[in-house]
Design an enzyme around this catalytic site. Structure first.
Site, PDB file in Angstrom:
ATOM      1  N   SER A  68       6.562   2.690  11.508  1.00  0.00           N
ATOM      2  CA  SER A  68       6.388   2.778  12.954  1.00  0.00           C
ATOM      3  C   SER A  68       6.445   4.231  13.437  1.00  0.00           C
ATOM      4  CB  SER A  68       7.436   1.905  13.638  1.00  0.00           C
ATOM      5  OG  SER A  68       7.186   1.748  14.992  1.00  0.00           O
ATOM      6  N   ASP A  91       2.475   4.832  18.932  1.00  0.00           N
ATOM      7  CA  ASP A  91       3.273   5.310  17.807  1.00  0.00           C
ATOM      8  C   ASP A  91       2.492   5.104  16.521  1.00  0.00           C
ATOM      9  OD1 ASP A  91       3.438   2.565  18.018  1.00  0.00           O
ATOM     10  OD2 ASP A  91       5.463   2.436  17.216  1.00  0.00           O
ATOM     11  N   ASP A 149       2.280   2.917  14.156  1.00  0.00           N
ATOM     12  CA  ASP A 149       1.632   1.647  13.826  1.00  0.00           C
ATOM     13  C   ASP A 149       1.066   0.947  15.052  1.00  0.00           C
ATOM     14  OD1 ASP A 149       4.061   0.869  14.936  1.00  0.00           O
ATOM     15  OD2 ASP A 149       4.350  -0.801  13.541  1.00  0.00           O
TER      16      ASP A 149
END
Length: 447
Positions: A102, A242, A244
């Site tokens: 992430s 972000d 992902d």
């Protein structure tokens, strides 16, 4: 071995904490726990990743683990986490595995697991997988010959997801000038194209991932470059994802930050006006600013509060059949369209509200008057002692009586460190700082 699963899957330093051996073991255990629906059929798994370099190594390990357990693997390649969740449901798969850390820096990586339908795993299922891994039982079932799983690529994975999110846009975004920051992550291949196809004029930054630069000074945790570019381009809005792409934050034309609370409020008000906000209720976490709660109350919208983590937001949404929830960090869940936080869906919803109203982002965000907030991380030796302390409880009660409806206090033990987080909101920053410092001293003394 410590606890594998945190608040969002398995995460750690790639090739040190999260090794290929561990990834293989977790994947094989997950295939066993989430096996075919009749107990005899071959399980199907969808695997995706963000573009960080270690994802290539871990993808190979995950695919090996799944196929060695007899699972058929559909390899989606580099896609956003919400795309992986969508593709898990679309392909009627038994599980999905997203390889991503992430917003974490490049050296880290992680495994996010999804069950049938593209839903994050309940605690009980995570615990079953973890027990299997820790006990070394993930390799007990080893098919041979034709029982070994096969691998097939999904070349249209990104386009399938793009068409899905574009189907949620009710009107063209013509006339809106957007800067989108892809964090050199999974959104780079999908995000700018989706916003352009929706009708916006798009300038992209952070859209050249090389495996090493994900989240490096860009994206939702580094909003400075986005704000600068929005001002330079004379854009109407900046959108930040972000690594992902499961979260979305924004900046106004002047470069002011619009956080997840404000975006959630804008979307909730929009859905409420259209009669699309089920039970006139939105789900938020304990970290949402009191100003958000005041805005919802004034609009006649109830707020259900959960623990921190989009998985808990999702659980509340599913339990009550609600339609919208989210976090201050920018994870928003539109349950009518997605089974997890989706940054692109959020960005499109925000742009759609601007297009429908003709209002600027600053005007839309002004409905939330954020209270000054401070968060102090207090190191302790015993988090449980703090939670059970009468002295701490009395101090908190005294502060809550002092603040009344004009502020609030939250003491939250860290889930991973010997820390207690002291959060205070108050009418002024000076009062918030003073109260938080006072409470932190009590917590430090007791803990």
């Amino acid at each position: 071995m410590g606890r594998l699963f945190g608040t969002d899957g398995v995460r750690g330093l790639a090739n040190s904490d999260l090794t290929p051996e561990l990834a293989l073991s977790v994947a094989r255990a997950a295939a066993g726990v989430l096996a075919g629906r009749d107990g005899t059929s071959r399980p199907v798994a969808v695997v995706g990743r963000d573009p960080r370099a270690s994802g290539e190594m871990l993808e190979a390990a995950v695919v090996a683990g799944l196929t060695s357990a007899g699972a058929e693997v559909l390899r989606a390649g580099v896609v956003p986490t919400p795309a992986l969740a969508y593709l898990t449901g679309r392909n009627d798969a038994d599980l999905g595995v997203m390889i991503s850390a992430s917003h974490n820096p490049m050296p880290d990586n992680g495994l996010k697991l999804f069950s049938r339908g593209g839903h994050k795993l309940p605690d009980a299922v995570e615990a079953a997988i973890e027990r299997t891994v820790v006990a070394g039982r993930s390799g007990e079932h080893r098919p041979t010959g034709a029982g070994i799983g096969r691998v097939r690529d999904l070349p249209e994975a990104g386009e399938d997801y793009a068409r899905h999110v574009l189907s949620t846009v009710d009107q063209p975004l013509t006339g809106l000038r957007v800067v989108v920051d892809c964090a050199h992550g999974a959104a780079a291949a999908t995000g700018p194209d989706v916003y352009r196809r929706a009708g916006a004029t798009v300038h992209a930054i952070g859209d050249a991932p090389d495996g090493w630069n994900i989240n490096d000074g860009v994206g939702s945790t580094h909003l400075g470059p986005l704000a600068d570019t929005v001002r330079e381009q004379g854009a109407d809005i900046g959108i930040a994802h972000d690594g992902d792409a499961d979260r979305c934050l924004a900046v106004t034309a002047d470069g002011d930050v619009v956080d997840g609370d404000m975006i959630l409020a804008i979307c909730a008000l929009s859905m409420h006006e259209r009669g699309a906000l089920k039970d006139s209720t939105v789900v938020a976490t304990v970290m949402s600013n009191l100003g958000f709660h005041h805005t919802m109350r004034d609009a006649g919208i109830a707020v259900q509060t959960t623990a921190v983590g989009d998985r808990y937001v999702l659980e509340a949404l599913r339990a009550r059949g609600l339609s919208l929830g989210g976090e201050q960090s920018g994870h928003l869940v539109f349950l009518d369209h997605a089974t997890t936080g989706d940054g692109l869906l959020t960005g499109l919803a925000l742009l759609s509200r601007m297009a429908a109203t003709g209002a600027s982002l600053a005007e839309l965000a002004s409905v939330v008057q954020r209270l000054p907030q401070i968060l102090i991380n207090v190191p302790v030796t015993d988090r449980l002692a703090v939670a059970e302390s009468d002295e701490v409880a009395e101090a908190v009660n005294a502060v809550e009586e002092e603040l009344g409806d004009s502020g609030r206090v939250l003491l939250r033990p860290s889930g991973t460190e010997q820390l207690v987080r002291v959060m205070v909101e108050a009418p002024t920053q000076e009062q918030a700082d003073e109260v938080a410092t006072r409470l932190a001293e009590v917590v430090a003394r007791v803990g």
